[in-house]
Motif scaffolding. Structure first.
Motif, PDB file in Angstrom:
ATOM      1  N   ASP A  44      33.673 -33.198  36.371  1.00  0.00           N
ATOM      2  CA  ASP A  44      34.436 -32.269  35.519  1.00  0.00           C
ATOM      3  C   ASP A  44      33.511 -31.631  34.485  1.00  0.00           C
ATOM      4  O   ASP A  44      33.959 -31.109  33.472  1.00  0.00           O
ATOM      5  N   PHE A  45      32.188 -31.686  34.743  1.00  0.00           N
ATOM      6  CA  PHE A  45      31.203 -31.093  33.840  1.00  0.00           C
ATOM      7  C   PHE A  45      30.186 -30.304  34.662  1.00  0.00           C
ATOM      8  O   PHE A  45      30.221 -30.315  35.893  1.00  0.00           O
ATOM      9  N   PHE A  46      29.280 -29.629  33.975  1.00  0.00           N
ATOM     10  CA  PHE A  46      28.282 -28.746  34.589  1.00  0.00           C
ATOM     11  C   PHE A  46      26.959 -29.501  34.699  1.00  0.00           C
ATOM     12  O   PHE A  46      26.592 -30.251  33.796  1.00  0.00           O
ATOM     13  N   ILE A  47      26.249 -29.305  35.805  1.00  0.00           N
ATOM     14  CA  ILE A  47      24.958 -29.970  36.010  1.00  0.00           C
ATOM     15  C   ILE A  47      23.888 -28.923  36.281  1.00  0.00           C
ATOM     16  O   ILE A  47      24.079 -28.010  37.086  1.00  0.00           O
ATOM     17  N   ILE A  48      22.751 -29.061  35.572  1.00  0.00           N
ATOM     18  CA  ILE A  48      21.561 -28.267  35.875  1.00  0.00           C
ATOM     19  C   ILE A  48      20.448 -29.246  36.244  1.00  0.00           C
ATOM     20  O   ILE A  48      20.091 -30.110  35.434  1.00  0.00           O
ATOM     21  N   ASN A  49      19.946 -29.146  37.452  1.00  0.00           N
ATOM     22  CA  ASN A  49      18.803 -29.951  37.885  1.00  0.00           C
ATOM     23  C   ASN A  49      17.582 -29.056  37.969  1.00  0.00           C
ATOM     24  O   ASN A  49      17.666 -27.944  38.495  1.00  0.00           O
ATOM     25  N   ILE A  50      16.442 -29.532  37.475  1.00  0.00           N
ATOM     26  CA  ILE A  50      15.172 -28.841  37.698  1.00  0.00           C
ATOM     27  C   ILE A  50      14.264 -29.817  38.450  1.00  0.00           C
ATOM     28  O   ILE A  50      14.155 -30.979  38.076  1.00  0.00           O
ATOM     29  N   PHE A  51      13.688 -29.333  39.541  1.00  0.00           N
ATOM     30  CA  PHE A  51      12.792 -30.163  40.341  1.00  0.00           C
ATOM     31  C   PHE A  51      11.362 -29.664  40.179  1.00  0.00           C
ATOM     32  O   PHE A  51      11.082 -28.495  40.416  1.00  0.00           O
ATOM     33  N   GLU A  52      10.492 -30.577  39.766  1.00  0.00           N
ATOM     34  CA  GLU A  52       9.065 -30.258  39.658  1.00  0.00           C
ATOM     35  C   GLU A  52       8.406 -30.443  41.024  1.00  0.00           C
ATOM     36  O   GLU A  52       7.787 -29.542  41.556  1.00  0.00           O
ATOM     37  N   LYS A  53       8.584 -31.646  41.567  1.00  0.00           N
ATOM     38  CA  LYS A  53       8.126 -31.935  42.935  1.00  0.00           C
ATOM     39  C   LYS A  53       9.309 -32.554  43.651  1.00  0.00           C
ATOM     40  O   LYS A  53       9.934 -33.469  43.112  1.00  0.00           O
ATOM     41  N   ALA A  54       9.641 -32.062  44.835  1.00  0.00           N
ATOM     42  CA  ALA A  54      10.832 -32.612  45.481  1.00  0.00           C
ATOM     43  C   ALA A  54      10.913 -32.251  46.955  1.00  0.00           C
ATOM     44  O   ALA A  54      10.436 -31.190  47.373  1.00  0.00           O
ATOM     45  N   LYS A  55      11.521 -33.167  47.698  1.00  0.00           N
ATOM     46  CA  LYS A  55      11.881 -32.917  49.091  1.00  0.00           C
ATOM     47  C   LYS A  55      13.221 -33.586  49.320  1.00  0.00           C
ATOM     48  O   LYS A  55      13.497 -34.650  48.765  1.00  0.00           O
ATOM     49  N   GLY A  56      14.040 -32.943  50.141  1.00  0.00           N
ATOM     50  CA  GLY A  56      15.315 -33.552  50.456  1.00  0.00           C
ATOM     51  C   GLY A  56      16.363 -32.511  50.772  1.00  0.00           C
ATOM     52  O   GLY A  56      16.049 -31.362  51.087  1.00  0.00           O
ATOM     53  N   ASN A  57      17.615 -32.942  50.657  1.00  0.00           N
ATOM     54  CA  ASN A  57      18.749 -32.087  50.988  1.00  0.00           C
ATOM     55  C   ASN A  57      19.825 -32.266  49.916  1.00  0.00           C
ATOM     56  O   ASN A  57      20.115 -33.382  49.506  1.00  0.00           O
ATOM     57  N   HIS A  58      20.400 -31.143  49.477  1.00  0.00           N
ATOM     58  CA  HIS A  58      21.476 -31.172  48.486  1.00  0.00           C
ATOM     59  C   HIS A  58      22.629 -30.351  49.057  1.00  0.00           C
ATOM     60  O   HIS A  58      22.462 -29.169  49.338  1.00  0.00           O
ATOM     61  N   THR A  59      23.783 -30.980  49.225  1.00  0.00           N
ATOM     62  CA  THR A  59      24.958 -30.304  49.758  1.00  0.00           C
ATOM     63  C   THR A  59      25.894 -29.976  48.597  1.00  0.00           C
ATOM     64  O   THR A  59      26.317 -30.875  47.863  1.00  0.00           O
ATOM     65  N   ILE A  60      26.167 -28.679  48.419  1.00  0.00           N
ATOM     66  CA  ILE A  60      27.048 -28.216  47.351  1.00  0.00           C
ATOM     67  C   ILE A  60      28.164 -27.405  48.000  1.00  0.00           C
ATOM     68  O   ILE A  60      27.897 -26.415  48.681  1.00  0.00           O
ATOM     69  N   ASP A  61      29.413 -27.839  47.805  1.00  0.00           N
ATOM     70  CA  ASP A  61      30.561 -27.195  48.448  1.00  0.00           C
ATOM     71  C   ASP A  61      30.329 -26.994  49.950  1.00  0.00           C
ATOM     72  O   ASP A  61      30.561 -25.912  50.496  1.00  0.00           O
ATOM     73  N   PHE A  62      29.831 -28.048  50.578  1.00  0.00           N
ATOM     74  CA  PHE A  62      29.690 -28.140  52.042  1.00  0.00           C
ATOM     75  C   PHE A  62      28.614 -27.215  52.609  1.00  0.00           C
ATOM     76  O   PHE A  62      28.563 -26.985  53.810  1.00  0.00           O
ATOM     77  N   VAL A  63      27.752 -26.682  51.762  1.00  0.00           N
ATOM     78  CA  VAL A  63      26.600 -25.897  52.220  1.00  0.00           C
ATOM     79  C   VAL A  63      25.351 -26.718  51.924  1.00  0.00           C
ATOM     80  O   VAL A  63      25.186 -27.226  50.812  1.00  0.00           O
ATOM     81  N   ASP A  64      24.470 -26.856  52.923  1.00  0.00           N
ATOM     82  CA  ASP A  64      23.234 -27.626  52.767  1.00  0.00           C
ATOM     83  C   ASP A  64      22.118 -26.752  52.209  1.00  0.00           C
ATOM     84  O   ASP A  64      21.889 -25.642  52.702  1.00  0.00           O
ATOM     85  N   TYR A  65      21.432 -27.276  51.190  1.00  0.00           N
ATOM     86  CA  TYR A  65      20.284 -26.586  50.595  1.00  0.00           C
ATOM     87  C   TYR A  65      19.085 -27.523  50.646  1.00  0.00           C
ATOM     88  O   TYR A  65      19.202 -28.713  50.328  1.00  0.00           O
TER      89      TYR A  65
END
Length: 187
Positions: A44-65
């Motif tokens: 019920d809140f807002f999230i801001i992620n910043i990635f410096e070094k990263a690998k992986g998968n993030h699914t937001i509203d059923f879309v894969d990024y």
């Protein structure tokens, strides 16, 4: 066809804080190493992620990024998300209460719907440098637990919103695919 029932649990910002007695406007988390969210859920809140070094998968509203170096990932209140991030990841996360999110919206110059449809932003070296500085400054301000200067932290989070807007504008001006799309020309 009947309306699909929504069974995704909704987590509040207080669920991520040890001391539930204090009002929480913003939480700062370090994203180091491997981590995963196996069960999709909402906040019920807002999230801001910043990635410096990263690998992986993030699914937001059923879309894969794809999760990559020098990216911002935005998750709005009530969006469903889950992720699987690989070892070696270095990043930071701001969880921002709904009340503060309302004051942050003007700093995100494009419509909320636009960001919800484009929640992952690749950053230039310059944009990344400015943004990572603001994240690390918020971390320092939160370290002084007895004398937290909340107004300064709120202004820093608004600055992050403006820097994200600037990064998106830079992409529009320099990416050919946006020039040919009438939707983006309106911006």
């Amino acid at each position: 066809m009947g309306r699909r029932l929504d069974y995704f649990p909704v987590l509040g910002i207080q669920d991520f804080r040890g001391d539930h007695s204090l009002e929480t406007h913003l939480l700062f988390n370090e994203l180091y190493g491997e981590r995963s969210i196996d069960d999709p859920h909402k906040h019920d809140f807002f999230i801001i992620n910043i990635f410096e070094k990263a690998k992986g998968n993030h699914t937001i509203d059923f879309v894969d990024y794809e999760v990559k170096d020098q990216q911002i990932h935005l998750v709005f209140p009530d969006q469903v998300h889950q992720w699987d991030i690989e070892a070696g990841t270095v990043g930071y996360q701001l969880m921002i209460s709904r009340v503060w999110f309302e004051s942050l919206i003007p700093a995100l110059r494009f419509s909320q719907l636009f960001y919800q449809n484009h929640p992952v932003i690749d950053l230039s070296d310059t944009s990344f440098e400015f943004l990572i500085y603001e994240f690390k400054t918020i971390k320092k301000l939160l370290n002084d637990e007895k004398n937290i200067f909340w107004e300064m932290i709120q202004k820093r989070s608004e600055m992050i919103g403006l820097l994200i807007s600037e990064a998106v504008e830079f992409i529009f001006k320099n990416d050919e695919q946006y020039h040919s799309n009438p939707f983006f020309q309106n911006f």
